[in-house]
Design a protein around this motif. Sequence first.
Motif, PDB file in Angstrom:
ATOM      1  N   ASP A  88     -31.097 -30.136 -11.248  1.00 42.66           N
ATOM      2  CA  ASP A  88     -30.243 -29.800 -10.106  1.00 42.66           C
ATOM      3  C   ASP A  88     -28.791 -29.591 -10.526  1.00 42.66           C
ATOM      4  N   ASP A  89     -28.506 -29.710 -11.818  1.00 40.53           N
ATOM      5  CA  ASP A  89     -27.129 -29.546 -12.283  1.00 40.53           C
ATOM      6  C   ASP A  89     -26.705 -28.082 -12.235  1.00 40.53           C
ATOM      7  N   ASN A  90     -25.465 -27.852 -11.798  1.00 38.71           N
ATOM      8  CA  ASN A  90     -24.817 -26.550 -11.923  1.00 38.71           C
ATOM      9  C   ASN A  90     -24.314 -26.457 -13.359  1.00 38.71           C
ATOM     10  N   VAL A  91     -24.834 -25.493 -14.126  1.00 36.70           N
ATOM     11  CA  VAL A  91     -24.578 -25.473 -15.567  1.00 36.70           C
ATOM     12  C   VAL A  91     -23.897 -24.187 -16.012  1.00 36.70           C
ATOM     13  N   SER A  92     -23.181 -24.289 -17.100  1.00 37.38           N
ATOM     14  CA  SER A  92     -22.592 -23.139 -17.784  1.00 37.38           C
ATOM     15  C   SER A  92     -22.403 -23.525 -19.248  1.00 37.38           C
ATOM     16  N   TYR A  93     -22.052 -22.550 -20.069  1.00 37.09           N
ATOM     17  CA  TYR A  93     -21.857 -22.749 -21.506  1.00 37.09           C
ATOM     18  C   TYR A  93     -23.054 -23.474 -22.126  1.00 37.09           C
ATOM     19  N   LEU A  94     -24.219 -22.921 -21.826  1.00 35.82           N
ATOM     20  CA  LEU A  94     -25.465 -23.461 -22.355  1.00 35.82           C
ATOM     21  C   LEU A  94     -25.547 -23.246 -23.860  1.00 35.82           C
ATOM     22  N   ASN A  95     -25.968 -24.295 -24.569  1.00 33.12           N
ATOM     23  CA  ASN A  95     -26.242 -24.226 -26.000  1.00 33.12           C
ATOM     24  C   ASN A  95     -27.568 -24.928 -26.239  1.00 33.12           C
ATOM     25  N   GLY A  96     -28.421 -24.330 -27.036  1.00 34.82           N
ATOM     26  CA  GLY A  96     -29.715 -24.939 -27.307  1.00 34.82           C
ATOM     27  C   GLY A  96     -30.122 -24.785 -28.756  1.00 34.82           C
ATOM     28  N   GLY A  98     -33.186 -26.841 -31.634  1.00 36.77           N
ATOM     29  CA  GLY A  98     -34.096 -27.953 -31.866  1.00 36.77           C
ATOM     30  C   GLY A  98     -34.716 -28.417 -30.564  1.00 36.77           C
ATOM     31  N   LYS A  99     -34.551 -29.697 -30.235  1.00 32.93           N
ATOM     32  CA  LYS A  99     -35.134 -30.260 -29.017  1.00 32.93           C
ATOM     33  C   LYS A  99     -34.114 -30.489 -27.912  1.00 32.93           C
ATOM     34  N   TYR A 100     -32.871 -29.998 -28.079  1.00 32.21           N
ATOM     35  CA  TYR A 100     -31.822 -30.321 -27.118  1.00 32.21           C
ATOM     36  C   TYR A 100     -31.150 -29.089 -26.516  1.00 32.21           C
ATOM     37  N   LEU A 101     -30.650 -29.304 -25.298  1.00 35.60           N
ATOM     38  CA  LEU A 101     -29.729 -28.393 -24.649  1.00 35.60           C
ATOM     39  C   LEU A 101     -28.417 -29.123 -24.426  1.00 35.60           C
ATOM     40  N   PHE A 102     -27.320 -28.398 -24.520  1.00 39.63           N
ATOM     41  CA  PHE A 102     -25.995 -28.930 -24.219  1.00 39.63           C
ATOM     42  C   PHE A 102     -25.353 -27.986 -23.206  1.00 39.63           C
ATOM     43  N   TYR A 103     -24.601 -28.558 -22.271  1.00 41.50           N
ATOM     44  CA  TYR A 103     -24.000 -27.689 -21.262  1.00 41.50           C
ATOM     45  C   TYR A 103     -22.809 -28.357 -20.589  1.00 41.50           C
ATOM     46  N   THR A 104     -21.995 -27.501 -19.994  1.00 41.42           N
ATOM     47  CA  THR A 104     -20.920 -27.959 -19.121  1.00 41.42           C
ATOM     48  C   THR A 104     -21.504 -28.098 -17.722  1.00 41.42           C
ATOM     49  N   LYS A 105     -21.308 -29.259 -17.137  1.00 44.51           N
ATOM     50  CA  LYS A 105     -21.841 -29.555 -15.805  1.00 44.51           C
ATOM     51  C   LYS A 105     -20.722 -29.422 -14.777  1.00 44.51           C
ATOM     52  N   ARG A 106     -20.968 -28.597 -13.750  1.00 48.57           N
ATOM     53  CA  ARG A 106     -19.957 -28.369 -12.718  1.00 48.57           C
ATOM     54  C   ARG A 106     -20.576 -28.503 -11.326  1.00 48.57           C
ATOM     55  N   ASN A 107     -21.087 -29.690 -11.030  1.00 47.13           N
ATOM     56  CA  ASN A 107     -21.668 -29.902  -9.712  1.00 47.13           C
ATOM     57  C   ASN A 107     -20.614 -29.911  -8.606  1.00 47.13           C
ATOM     58  N   ASP A 108     -19.334 -29.956  -8.990  1.00 41.93           N
ATOM     59  CA  ASP A 108     -18.280 -29.849  -7.989  1.00 41.93           C
ATOM     60  C   ASP A 108     -18.242 -28.449  -7.371  1.00 41.93           C
ATOM     61  N   LYS A 109     -18.948 -27.486  -7.995  1.00 40.32           N
ATOM     62  CA  LYS A 109     -18.999 -26.131  -7.455  1.00 40.32           C
ATOM     63  C   LYS A 109     -20.159 -25.932  -6.486  1.00 40.32           C
ATOM     64  N   LYS A 110     -21.011 -26.944  -6.359  1.00 41.67           N
ATOM     65  CA  LYS A 110     -22.157 -26.826  -5.471  1.00 41.67           C
ATOM     66  C   LYS A 110     -21.740 -27.057  -4.024  1.00 41.67           C
ATOM     67  N   ASP A 111     -22.667 -26.797  -3.112  1.00 42.73           N
ATOM     68  CA  ASP A 111     -22.393 -26.931  -1.685  1.00 42.73           C
ATOM     69  C   ASP A 111     -22.445 -28.394  -1.261  1.00 42.73           C
ATOM     70  N   ILE A 112     -21.394 -29.139  -1.660  1.00 41.23           N
ATOM     71  CA  ILE A 112     -21.278 -30.531  -1.268  1.00 41.23           C
ATOM     72  C   ILE A 112     -19.842 -30.779  -0.854  1.00 41.23           C
ATOM     73  N   ASP A 113     -19.604 -31.879  -0.222  1.00 42.99           N
ATOM     74  CA  ASP A 113     -18.263 -32.237   0.223  1.00 42.99           C
ATOM     75  C   ASP A 113     -17.379 -32.434  -0.993  1.00 42.99           C
ATOM     76  N   ALA A 114     -16.299 -31.675  -1.099  1.00 40.82           N
ATOM     77  CA  ALA A 114     -15.421 -31.737  -2.270  1.00 40.82           C
ATOM     78  C   ALA A 114     -14.762 -33.102  -2.427  1.00 40.82           C
ATOM     79  N   ASP A 115     -14.710 -33.897  -1.348  1.00 40.86           N
ATOM     80  CA  ASP A 115     -14.086 -35.217  -1.431  1.00 40.86           C
ATOM     81  C   ASP A 115     -15.092 -36.324  -1.704  1.00 40.86           C
ATOM     82  N   SER A 116     -16.341 -35.951  -1.823  1.00 37.15           N
ATOM     83  CA  SER A 116     -17.376 -36.971  -1.985  1.00 37.15           C
ATOM     84  C   SER A 116     -17.394 -37.527  -3.399  1.00 37.15           C
TER      85      SER A 116
END
Length: 341
Positions: A88-96, A98-116
């Motif tokens: 459910d993470d809003n992701v960008s700058y994906l890197n993958g 071997g067995k891993y993914l790395f990413y920048t998580k920006r769930n503040d951009k999702k449709d949620i209360d910005a003050d939450s």
Amino acid sequence: MGIRMKKKNIVISCIAVIVIVGIFVLFYWMRRVQLYDDESTTGNTSGNLLNGGLFCEVDDKIYFANPYDQNMLYSMNSDLSKVKKLSDDNVSYLNGAGKYLFYTKRNDKKDIDADSFMALKSTGLYRTNLNGKDVARLYDDPTQVACLFGNNVYYQHYDQKKGLQLYAAKIDGSSDTQLLEDACAPYAISNQTIYFTGYRSDHSIHTMRIDGSGDTVLLEGNFTALTIQGDYLYFMDMADNYSLKRVSVNGGTPETLISERLATYNVSEDGNTVYCQVDNGTANGIYELDLNSKSLNLVVSGDFNYLHLTSNYLFYESFDQSKLYVLDLATNQSEEWKWEK
């Protein structure tokens, strides 16, 4: 008999302890982060990272930020089949790798209360397995560009007082080191060297060793959107109508590739083709430049952004991000990517 029984119980207890310890050791071994043997391991192409790192290909899988589902993390086969939601993470700058993914998580951009609380505590640099499980945080404040190289993720680290700075976080979370106070974007890393355009003091092309030492100006000018492919650095010259140029990684005289004003671009992994969004106001569209013949041809007219290349496809979005398109590189046919929730 009593002595024998006591000895037997002691042996059983010792065996039980050994088994329990062995299970814990095995569990730890299986759960520990496996470092890469290759110190030049990369997680995405330089051009994809320039365009937001919204698509990343690992072996026969494409991992991507689904624009029709708030850029949440998805995967699909390299032939575009078997689309699957991973997180459910809003992701960008994906890197993958071997067995891993790395990413920048920006769930503040999702449709949620910005003050939450969720919005305030839902940004940062993260690592996960390829199935989206075992998520681990490498840095918990806002980040921007992130680039995996070797066993570190080089990223723009945000500090409320100092703003964006360049840091290197080890993939197992054991260290997080400041390399540069400048807010440079680490799109281009190769041969143990970070290539970047200055941000605060100048916009020249710099080189720096991956440990943060030896910051040197390679080419003076007013440049942006620096990427690397093979032995060349590609960049847009802001002082020359945002034209696309390239120069050897060793420096020298730059070569103009596209004189038209560009909004963005991406270079194929074989170094033979540039895909770009021309933004001259009269003939806007995605164009294809053959780097061997230097011929520039229109692919599709319109205003687009976020050009991402995989082995078989070019993905791009409408300028308002309302639609995702896919171009088949084999047939040169383009269509809107269809997805049903």
